[in-house]
Design a protein around this motif. Structure first.
Motif, short mmCIF file in Angstrom:
data_model
loop_
_atom_site.label_atom_id
_atom_site.label_comp_id
_atom_site.label_asym_id
_atom_site.label_seq_id
_atom_site.Cartn_x
_atom_site.Cartn_y
_atom_site.Cartn_z
N ALA A 142 0.85 -1.19 0.00
CA ALA A 142 0.00 0.00 0.00
C ALA A 142 0.88 1.23 0.00
CB ALA A 142 -0.92 0.00 1.22
N ARG A 143 0.45 2.26 -0.72
CA ARG A 143 1.15 3.53 -0.76
C ARG A 143 0.14 4.66 -0.59
NH1 ARG A 143 4.51 0.53 0.01
NH2 ARG A 143 6.45 0.09 -1.13
N ASN A 144 0.47 5.58 0.33
CA ASN A 144 -0.39 6.73 0.60
C ASN A 144 -1.83 6.29 0.88
OD1 ASN A 144 1.80 7.93 -1.55
ND2 ASN A 144 1.29 9.39 0.07
N THR A 145 -1.95 5.29 1.73
CA THR A 145 -3.25 4.70 2.03
C THR A 145 -3.66 5.04 3.46
OG1 THR A 145 -2.75 2.88 0.54
CG2 THR A 145 -4.56 2.55 2.07
N THR A 146 -4.91 5.49 3.63
CA THR A 146 -5.38 5.85 4.95
C THR A 146 -5.80 4.60 5.73
OG1 THR A 146 -7.70 6.08 4.23
CG2 THR A 146 -6.28 8.05 4.08
N LEU A 147 -5.90 4.74 7.04
CA LEU A 147 -6.35 3.63 7.87
C LEU A 147 -7.79 3.27 7.52
CD1 LEU A 147 -6.09 1.59 10.12
CD2 LEU A 147 -6.63 3.40 11.77
N LYS A 148 -8.61 4.26 7.17
CA LYS A 148 -9.99 3.96 6.78
C LYS A 148 -10.01 3.04 5.55
CE LYS A 148 -13.41 6.82 7.40
NZ LYS A 148 -14.38 7.94 7.31
N ARG A 149 -9.14 3.31 4.59
CA ARG A 149 -9.05 2.43 3.40
C ARG A 149 -8.59 1.04 3.81
NH1 ARG A 149 -7.51 2.63 -2.13
NH2 ARG A 149 -7.58 0.49 -2.89
N LEU A 150 -7.64 0.95 4.73
CA LEU A 150 -7.14 -0.34 5.17
C LEU A 150 -8.23 -1.14 5.90
CD1 LEU A 150 -3.63 0.82 6.41
CD2 LEU A 150 -4.12 -0.49 4.32
#
Length: 262
Positions: free
Chosen positions: A60-68
């Motif tokens: 993952a790159r430049n990924t928010t915790l919400k996306r995770l």
């Protein structure tokens, strides 16, 4: 003395057999990545980064915790909530490199990602079902049209691959995004998304290709209602619906140090 000891051993073995091994079985190991690195992104891009998952791990790159959270629990942004949920889970961006010790299935990979988030972000959560304002995704009176040709790649086409339940979660976010002529251009959601509940009763995985024929006079809701009806034979109706929420109980910022295990 030896006869008593032998009877005790036999009784223990019989007890294990009777209980089908429940009392004597070894605890199941928590699925973990073999190696995992979670780092704060060096530069912030301000919109969805990249998330790539395969049998061997996650990048993952430049990924928010919400996306995770979405990727691990398959729960849409509109259904992620919590008392005092910190804003940074939607804004702070992370780079992740996590490798499995051997090729795994998608469900196993999601479980490994859950373990990683629970360990590195101290994330604890629960699910809660309640009736709330929502949009219901339903089949129109003329029936659904979900098996048309996908067509070739060309500008002005928004593509989706997945179940209609996943489509509903993505649609909830789309309803908060400003309309743009190029669906591949980054677009930042505005406002709190309202859940979309899949009530089509249709199962399966679909490849959808929707032309983004914009009308400047339309709101995002009106645009998607028209597009869903014309292209897919589906309706989007506002109302009060039972929705299952992912409630974050506790979460902390992750440190940037690598970890040998997930």
């Amino acid at each position: 003395m030896y006869r008593w000891g032998g009877r005790a051993t036999i009784l223990v073995i019989l007890s294990c057999a009777i209980l089908s091994g429940a009392a004597c079985a070894q605890p199941t190991a928590t699925p973990n990545f073999e190696t995992a690195s979670v780092k704060v992104s060096q530069s912030r891009i301000g919109h969805e980064g990249t998330f790539t998952a395969g049998p061997d791990g996650v990048t993952a790159r430049n990924t928010t915790l919400k996306r995770l959270i979405y990727e691990a629990w398959q729960v849409g942004y509109a259904r992620i909530t919590g008392n005092g949920l910190p804003e940074w889970i939607s804004t702070e961006e992370y780079d992740i490199d996590a490798k499995a010790s051997h090729p795994v299935s998608s469900p196993e990979l999601r479980q490994m990602l859950k373990t990683l988030l629970e360990n590195r972000f101290k994330l604890t959560a629960r699910t809660e079902r309640r009736v709330t304002r929502a949009y219901a995704l339903r089949v129109g009176k003329d029936g659904a049209k979900l098996h048309g040709p996908v067509g070739e790649e060309r500008p002005g086409i928004w593509r989706f691959h997945g179940t209609l339940g996943q489509f509903a979660d993505v649609l909830a976010l789309k309803l908060t995004e400003p309309l743009v002529a190029d669906p591949s251009a980054p677009s930042v959601a505005q406002g709190t998304p309202i859940p979309v509940v899949n009530q089509t009763g249709i199962e399966g995985v679909f490849d959808l290709a929707l032309p983004m024929s914009l009308d400047a006079r339309e709101t995002p809701l009106a645009f998607w209602q028209r597009t869903l009806k014309e292209q897919l034979g589906l309706t989007l109706e506002p109302g009060e619906e039972p929705v299952e929420f992912f409630v974050v109980v506790h979460v902390e910022r992750a440190s940037s140090s690598p970890s040998p295990k997930g």
